[in-house]
Design an enzyme around this catalytic site. Structure first.
Site, PDB file in Angstrom:
ATOM      1  N   THR A   1      79.082 -14.640  -7.163  1.00 51.25           N
ATOM      2  CA  THR A   1      79.202 -16.207  -8.106  1.00 51.25           C
ATOM      3  C   THR A   1      79.158 -17.704  -7.773  1.00 51.25           C
ATOM      4  O   THR A   1      79.261 -17.650  -6.480  1.00 51.25           O
ATOM      5  CB  THR A   1      80.647 -16.374  -8.747  1.00 51.25           C
ATOM      6  OG1 THR A   1      81.723 -16.099  -7.575  1.00 51.25           O
ATOM      7  CG2 THR A   1      81.643 -14.958  -9.187  1.00 51.25           C
ATOM      8  N   CYS A   2      78.484 -17.361  -8.331  1.00 51.11           N
ATOM      9  CA  CYS A   2      77.940 -19.365  -8.175  1.00 51.11           C
ATOM     10  C   CYS A   2      78.905 -20.318  -8.197  1.00 51.11           C
ATOM     11  O   CYS A   2      79.369 -20.711  -9.036  1.00 51.11           O
ATOM     12  CB  CYS A   2      76.784 -19.763  -9.035  1.00 51.11           C
ATOM     13  SG  CYS A   2      76.127 -21.540  -9.129  1.00 51.11           S
ATOM     14  N   VAL A   3      79.437 -21.178  -6.308  1.00 52.02           N
ATOM     15  CA  VAL A   3      80.590 -21.644  -6.325  1.00 52.02           C
ATOM     16  C   VAL A   3      80.108 -22.969  -7.019  1.00 52.02           C
ATOM     17  O   VAL A   3      81.525 -22.679  -8.236  1.00 52.02           O
ATOM     18  CB  VAL A   3      80.238 -21.674  -5.038  1.00 52.02           C
ATOM     19  CG1 VAL A   3      79.608 -23.091  -4.528  1.00 52.02           C
ATOM     20  CG2 VAL A   3      82.005 -22.645  -4.668  1.00 52.02           C
TER      21      VAL A   3
ATOM     22  N   ALA B   1      81.382 -21.744 -11.012  1.00 55.07           N
ATOM     23  CA  ALA B   1      82.869 -20.727 -10.975  1.00 55.07           C
ATOM     24  C   ALA B   1      84.120 -21.933 -10.900  1.00 55.07           C
ATOM     25  O   ALA B   1      85.082 -21.950 -11.648  1.00 55.07           O
ATOM     26  CB  ALA B   1      82.507 -19.779  -9.850  1.00 55.07           C
TER      27      ALA B   1
END
Length: 131
Positions: A80-82, A85
């Site tokens: 997941t793209c930090v 997210a």
């Protein structure tokens, strides 16, 4: 047929659109055809696929669990793209600690990664497909 390596980019939310489910079905199909799915990068609203707090009705397909099973069965990285997210309240244990948030809620088998991971996939995989 020469097997290819793939990364999928999922922008659609866990529920509310067909995007994430279509990506999952595509992932299963390409693996069945003998290709290798290296990773799935969840971006924008797609990061909601990585929540540990989703509880679908008993008669509904549990897409979050399906992603996790796919990762375990076929050694697929779920990223997941930090930044996306964090904006949407999906935090790993490390991020929760760093931001003094009481609880993490990133589902098992998912990791948080930066856009550099997606850029690397674009350079190293045979195909990158966005949903």
């Amino acid at each position: 047929m020469t097997p290819l390596t793939y990364t999928l980019v999922v922008n659609g939310p866990l529920y509310g659109s067909q995007s994430a489910r279509s990506a999952y079905q595509f992932a299963r199909a390409l693996i069945q055809k003998g290709h290798t799915l290296v990773s799935v990068f969840f971006y924008q609203d797609g990061v909601t696929n990585g929540t540990a707090l989703s509880v679908p009705a008993n008669d509904e397909f549990d897409l979050a669990k399906a992603w996790q099973s796919l990762a375990v069965e076929h050694h697929v990285r779920l990223e997941t793209c930090v930044a996306a997210a964090l904006r949407r309240g999906i935090l790993s244990e490390e991020e929760a600690s760093q931001h003094n948030v009481f609880k993490d809620n990133l589902a098992g088998e998912f990791v948080q990664a930066g856009l550099g991971s997606l850029a690397e996939a674009m350079l190293t995989q045979d195909r990158v497909i966005q949903f």
